[in-house]
Design an enzyme around this catalytic site. Sequence first.
Site, mmCIF file in Angstrom:
data_model
loop_
_atom_site.group_PDB
_atom_site.id
_atom_site.type_symbol
_atom_site.label_atom_id
_atom_site.label_comp_id
_atom_site.label_asym_id
_atom_site.label_seq_id
_atom_site.Cartn_x
_atom_site.Cartn_y
_atom_site.Cartn_z
ATOM 1 N N ASP A 140 14.771 0.347 0.196
ATOM 2 C CA ASP A 140 13.821 -0.633 -0.227
ATOM 3 C C ASP A 140 14.028 -1.603 -1.767
ATOM 4 O O ASP A 140 13.977 -2.685 -1.486
ATOM 5 C CB ASP A 140 12.529 0.087 -0.309
ATOM 6 C CG ASP A 140 11.152 -0.819 -0.699
ATOM 7 O OD1 ASP A 140 11.274 -1.921 -0.130
ATOM 8 O OD2 ASP A 140 10.211 -0.752 -1.301
ATOM 9 N N CYS A 194 4.906 -7.435 21.435
ATOM 10 C CA CYS A 194 3.795 -7.819 21.183
ATOM 11 C C CYS A 194 2.998 -8.740 22.239
ATOM 12 O O CYS A 194 1.750 -8.536 22.168
ATOM 13 C CB CYS A 194 3.759 -8.700 20.065
ATOM 14 S SG CYS A 194 4.145 -7.750 18.168
ATOM 15 N N CYS A 197 -0.806 -10.366 22.192
ATOM 16 C CA CYS A 197 -1.797 -9.848 21.235
ATOM 17 C C CYS A 197 -1.886 -10.302 19.992
ATOM 18 O O CYS A 197 -0.796 -10.591 19.309
ATOM 19 C CB CYS A 197 -1.408 -8.241 21.031
ATOM 20 S SG CYS A 197 -2.351 -7.194 19.930
ATOM 21 N N CYS A 200 -3.315 -7.929 15.105
ATOM 22 C CA CYS A 200 -2.824 -7.849 13.452
ATOM 23 C C CYS A 200 -3.067 -8.979 12.546
ATOM 24 O O CYS A 200 -3.249 -9.090 11.528
ATOM 25 C CB CYS A 200 -1.438 -7.471 13.392
ATOM 26 S SG CYS A 200 -0.463 -8.494 14.134
ATOM 27 N N CYS A 204 -6.714 -9.688 9.456
ATOM 28 C CA CYS A 204 -6.386 -10.002 7.996
ATOM 29 C C CYS A 204 -7.691 -10.598 7.381
ATOM 30 O O CYS A 204 -8.121 -11.559 7.481
ATOM 31 C CB CYS A 204 -5.102 -10.869 7.994
ATOM 32 S SG CYS A 204 -4.669 -11.109 6.266
ATOM 33 N N CYS A 220 -1.843 -12.224 0.468
ATOM 34 C CA CYS A 220 -1.654 -10.906 1.074
ATOM 35 C C CYS A 220 -2.254 -9.804 0.080
ATOM 36 O O CYS A 220 -1.822 -9.908 -1.078
ATOM 37 C CB CYS A 220 -0.195 -10.523 1.443
ATOM 38 S SG CYS A 220 0.013 -9.034 1.993
ATOM 39 N N CYS A 247 -2.757 -2.672 1.300
ATOM 40 C CA CYS A 247 -3.921 -2.765 2.607
ATOM 41 C C CYS A 247 -3.107 -2.533 3.929
ATOM 42 O O CYS A 247 -2.052 -2.774 4.226
ATOM 43 C CB CYS A 247 -4.084 -4.367 2.739
ATOM 44 S SG CYS A 247 -5.347 -5.169 3.849
ATOM 45 N N CYS A 250 -3.639 -4.596 8.877
ATOM 46 C CA CYS A 250 -2.919 -5.478 10.060
ATOM 47 C C CYS A 250 -1.867 -4.089 10.705
ATOM 48 O O CYS A 250 -1.637 -4.231 11.933
ATOM 49 C CB CYS A 250 -1.723 -6.219 9.761
ATOM 50 S SG CYS A 250 -0.636 -5.844 8.393
ATOM 51 N N CYS A 254 -2.870 -2.491 14.866
ATOM 52 C CA CYS A 254 -1.641 -2.519 16.238
ATOM 53 C C CYS A 254 -2.104 -1.564 17.222
ATOM 54 O O CYS A 254 -1.972 -0.358 16.899
ATOM 55 C CB CYS A 254 -0.359 -2.406 15.430
ATOM 56 S SG CYS A 254 0.983 -2.429 16.830
#
Length: 388
Positions: A140, A194, A197, A200, A204, A220, A247, A250, A254
């Site tokens: 990361d 996906c 759909c 997500c 938001c 965001c 958060c 989203c 799913c």
Amino acid sequence: MTGLEPVRPDRLRDFLNREAGHLGFDVVAVTAPDATPLASQRLASAIDHGRHASMEWLAETAARRGDPRVLWPEVRSIVMLAMNYGPDENPLDLLERPDRAAISVYARHRDYHDVIKGRLKELAQKLASRSGADVKVFVDTAPVMEKPLAHAAGIGWQGKHTNLVSREFGSWLFLGSIFTTAELAPDIAETDHCGSCRACLDICPTDAFPAPYQLDARRCISYLTIEHKGPIPREFRAAIGNRIYGCDDCLAACPWNKFAQTASEAKLVARDDLREPRLADLISLDDGAFRALFSGSPVKRIGRDRFIRNVLIAAGNSGDPTLIPPVEPLLDDQSPLVRGAAVWALSRLLDNANFARAIGDRLHDEDDPAVLAEIDTAYTRETAGGLQ
């Protein structure tokens, strides 16, 4: 280099799979360093549109992020590892309890950088010893685009929310990578499942997705509550609700999460005290108490002042008058960031007359422009005759 006789690539892969499992990883997959040719273009487009917000390091390291071979020219294979952190409850349920603080699921565990990096290093050392190849480990914080690489390795696909989605684990995967000079056969990239759909995107609270597969960090909540250093823009405060760190909306929305597995307690243990803490218990934390509470947690990295800013936004959204007594003393906090957020919270919790009394003499003592702007905005003409 160890001087050991090189192991056949197929046997090396079996070895990796076995050892990764022993270390608690749920998925191990391999991709080539040139397997994400569109990643750099998409990153450049986001930066050109200013969607990286204040995260200037994304622009500064764009070349290395876009092509792993720029980061390390000798890399021949990239081993992607994933660890499931699926929650045992729906994190969206906590949003209906405004007296509680919603901390993102991933941050309820010990800092995943520490958890994964230690295990990655152990696996990488075993790989180097067994193959004689050189290795580098990334989690990361390095300029590595892990989600596109995990997509290319077949672990999952980047959904319309830009996060990785797995058919086995939904949206709940920590990622890490081992770059190596060993030649390993790459896995087949996952396809996008996906379909039509939009769950997500539609959930938001701040409309942070300008289009499917595109995220504007400036809108965001995860960015605003974690990376953003200044006052949270007023237009987003009500939408933040009781989300004080990150958060999950989203991710939790799913539909693929119905196949997700709860993280094994032997791998990752969520802290019970961070599942649904009371806002009242967090508002008055000083720096020492904050550091003690969040020792070993990723929350600690944002510092006490940003954290209390977030808690005060949640307090202002709570409608809970019992939070007024712990909020009022923060009008005199050393941090202008905290004082400004306290002004906003009280403007939401108090009626006009009591808000005017709470501000009182502080109008003459305050000299920070941002805090004065908060007072000026909150102090309407109906509030005890307006500013004096």
